[in-house]
Scaffold this motif. Structure first.
Motif, short mmCIF file in Angstrom:
data_model
loop_
_atom_site.label_atom_id
_atom_site.label_comp_id
_atom_site.label_asym_id
_atom_site.label_seq_id
_atom_site.Cartn_x
_atom_site.Cartn_y
_atom_site.Cartn_z
N THR A 1 35.61 35.83 40.42
CA THR A 1 36.66 36.85 40.36
C THR A 1 37.32 36.87 38.98
OG1 THR A 1 37.12 36.71 42.74
CG2 THR A 1 38.88 37.57 41.33
N PHE A 2 37.58 35.70 38.42
CA PHE A 2 38.20 35.59 37.10
C PHE A 2 37.33 36.24 36.03
CE2 PHE A 2 38.64 33.26 33.08
CZ PHE A 2 40.01 33.37 32.85
N ILE A 3 36.03 35.95 36.05
CA ILE A 3 35.12 36.53 35.06
C ILE A 3 35.02 38.04 35.23
CG2 ILE A 3 32.70 36.62 34.32
CD1 ILE A 3 32.50 33.64 35.02
N LEU A 4 34.86 38.49 36.47
CA LEU A 4 34.75 39.92 36.74
C LEU A 4 36.00 40.67 36.30
CD1 LEU A 4 32.81 41.98 38.08
CD2 LEU A 4 34.06 41.63 40.20
N THR A 5 37.15 40.05 36.51
CA THR A 5 38.42 40.67 36.11
C THR A 5 38.51 40.85 34.61
OG1 THR A 5 39.57 39.72 38.03
CG2 THR A 5 40.93 40.40 36.16
N HIS A 6 38.17 39.81 33.86
CA HIS A 6 38.40 39.86 32.41
C HIS A 6 37.26 40.52 31.65
CE1 HIS A 6 41.41 36.90 33.71
NE2 HIS A 6 42.06 37.27 32.63
N VAL A 7 36.08 40.56 32.23
CA VAL A 7 34.99 41.30 31.59
C VAL A 7 35.27 42.80 31.64
CG1 VAL A 7 32.57 41.99 31.89
CG2 VAL A 7 33.19 39.57 31.90
N ASN A 8 35.91 43.26 32.73
CA ASN A 8 36.18 44.68 32.90
C ASN A 8 37.60 45.10 32.51
OD1 ASN A 8 33.68 45.86 34.49
ND2 ASN A 8 34.11 43.85 35.39
N LYS B 1 46.04 32.30 38.33
CA LYS B 1 45.48 33.19 39.36
C LYS B 1 44.24 32.60 40.02
CE LYS B 1 47.40 37.42 37.36
NZ LYS B 1 47.08 38.70 36.66
N PRO B 2 43.22 32.19 39.26
CA PRO B 2 42.07 31.56 39.93
C PRO B 2 42.42 30.24 40.59
CG PRO B 2 41.83 31.42 37.54
CD PRO B 2 42.96 32.35 37.80
N MET B 3 43.39 29.51 40.04
CA MET B 3 43.79 28.25 40.67
C MET B 3 44.44 28.50 42.01
SD MET B 3 42.66 25.82 38.91
CE MET B 3 43.46 24.56 39.89
N SER C 1 41.95 39.11 45.08
CA SER C 1 40.91 39.44 44.10
C SER C 1 40.99 40.92 43.73
CB SER C 1 39.52 39.12 44.66
OG SER C 1 39.37 37.72 44.88
N SER C 2 41.22 41.77 44.73
CA SER C 2 41.37 43.21 44.47
C SER C 2 42.58 43.49 43.59
CB SER C 2 41.50 43.97 45.79
OG SER C 2 40.38 43.78 46.61
N MET C 3 43.67 42.80 43.86
CA MET C 3 44.90 42.99 43.06
C MET C 3 44.69 42.55 41.62
SD MET C 3 47.75 41.72 45.83
CE MET C 3 49.08 41.85 44.64
N TYR C 4 44.00 41.42 41.42
CA TYR C 4 43.77 40.93 40.06
C TYR C 4 42.87 41.88 39.29
CZ TYR C 4 45.69 36.56 41.92
OH TYR C 4 46.49 35.61 42.50
N ILE C 5 41.82 42.37 39.93
CA ILE C 5 40.92 43.32 39.27
C ILE C 5 41.66 44.62 38.99
CG2 ILE C 5 38.83 44.71 39.55
CD1 ILE C 5 37.69 42.39 41.24
N GLY C 6 42.43 45.10 39.97
CA GLY C 6 43.16 46.35 39.79
C GLY C 6 44.18 46.29 38.66
#
Length: 356
Positions: A233-240, A274-276, A338-343
């Motif tokens: 989730t952390f990687i997906l969030t920061h890559v995008n 967040k990931p922790m 995870s949705s909130m972090y990505i959003g």
């Protein structure tokens, strides 16, 4: 339909409780028998070790024990620079009292022995074995692929018609996650991330439920697994993440220049917290639930009373119902966060300003 499903779940939970009780009763009887055979065994040695029992059932292992006497050996795969790749069954360790072919299994950590019988510190053993958690993860992946393939096939065949079979049970859950979790938190670009978030939800849910079955592995109670999911989730969030997200980390609006170094520390800490939080929340809740249930069952063999056994069994059944709810709740919370972090990482500047 709902009444039938509820009845089946209650039946499974009841069987789980009595299977655990039967398994522990066998273990307690075996331990008592061995202690009576040992020479001048003390009263303390004959006592049921509840701590050892709990750790045995929630920890990972090189064999899969469903109940006392019912154990499935798993492949042990070891690599060392000196001896290369070696593969054998975990049954070899059981037959050799933890020692086989120059290796020793100490509390599920495998080491190489030197000619004198001590640990060889010069040989670094890389353990690539299929442990109980790995086997459970493979099993859950097979279940997940089978279920989703069945739903997809049913959707294509019943397009425009009422869903049937397993599709009628899973489709409302899929629609709920899409419409109530992913869409509101990610926004118009949700479709790109929906497959990952649905996979995340059902993977956690399936493993939470498998962990409640007799002999089930404590996969989502393993911090390495929850950390790995959180890192994805952390990687997906920061890559995008977009420019607005990164600028907010580097130079938050309205913050004086003198305060920026302090804000950088706060923002960077927040990024890694967040990931922790995802890791610890899932790990702690699932592990705590298993420990509570196992502790309650252990009271039966500590007090050795029929009255205590009856009360504990009823209360354990109640705790299993609570754990069933927690299994769904923790999968939902992990997916929601995870949705909130990505959003928050992909939202546009004007959307962030207006709270959309």
């Amino acid at each position: 339909m709902l009444r039938k499903i509820t009845g089946k779940l209650l039946l499974v939970l009841s069987l789980s409780v009595f299977s655990f009780s039967f398994s522990f009763a066998q273990e307690g009887h075996e331990a008592t028998h061995e202690n009576h055979e040992s020479k001048e065994a003390t009263h303390e040695e004959e006592k049921f070790d509840i701590g050892k029992m709990i750790m045995h059932h929630i920890a990972d292992s090189h064999e899969w024990e469903f109940a006392h006497g019912l154990t499935i050996p798993l492949p042990v795969i070891l690599y060392t620079k000196q001896y290369g790749l070696e593969v054998f069954s975990s049954k070899r360790f059981t037959e050799g009292n933890g020692v086989y072919n120059g290796y020793i299994n100490l509390h599920e950590h495998i080491h190489r022995l030197n000619p004198q019988g001590g640990l060889d510190e010069e040989v670094h053993v890389i353990d690539l074995s299929i442990t109980k958690n790995v086997a459970s993860m493979i099993l859950s992946a097979i279940i997940l692929v089978t279920l989703m393939s069945t739903v997809a096939k049913g959707f294509s065949q019943n397009r425009g018609k009422a869903p049937k079979g397993i599709q009628s049970f899973l489709e409302p859950i899929i629609i709920f996650i899409r419409d109530e979790v992913v869409k509101p938190n990610i926004g118009p670009k949700y479709e790109k991330y929906l497959p990952y978030l649905l996979t995340l939800f059902f993977f956690i849910l399936i493993n939470n439920l498998l962990g409640l079955l007799p002999g089930g592995a404590n996969l989502t109670g393993n911090i390495a697994i929850t950390l790995f999911l959180a890192v994805i989730t952390f990687i997906l969030t920061h890559v995008n993440a977009n420019k607005h997200y990164w600028m907010h980390l580097v130079k938050p609006e309205g913050v004086p220049a003198a305060m920026l170094p302090l804000m950088w520390v706060v923002e960077i800490a927040g990024v890694f917290m967040k990931p922790m939080s995802l890791t610890i929340r899932l790990f702690a809740n699932i592990t705590a639930g298993h420990i509570i249930i196992l502790s309650l069952l252990g009271l039966i063999f500590i007090f050795q009373s029929a009255a205590v056994g009856g009360v504990v069994t009823l209360f354990t059944l109640f705790m299993n119902l609570i754990e069933l709810m927690v299994a769904f709740l923790q999968a939902f919370i992990f997916t929601l966060l995870s949705s909130m972090y990505i959003g928050s990482a992909i939202e546009e500047h004007h959307e962030a300003d207006h709270g959309h």
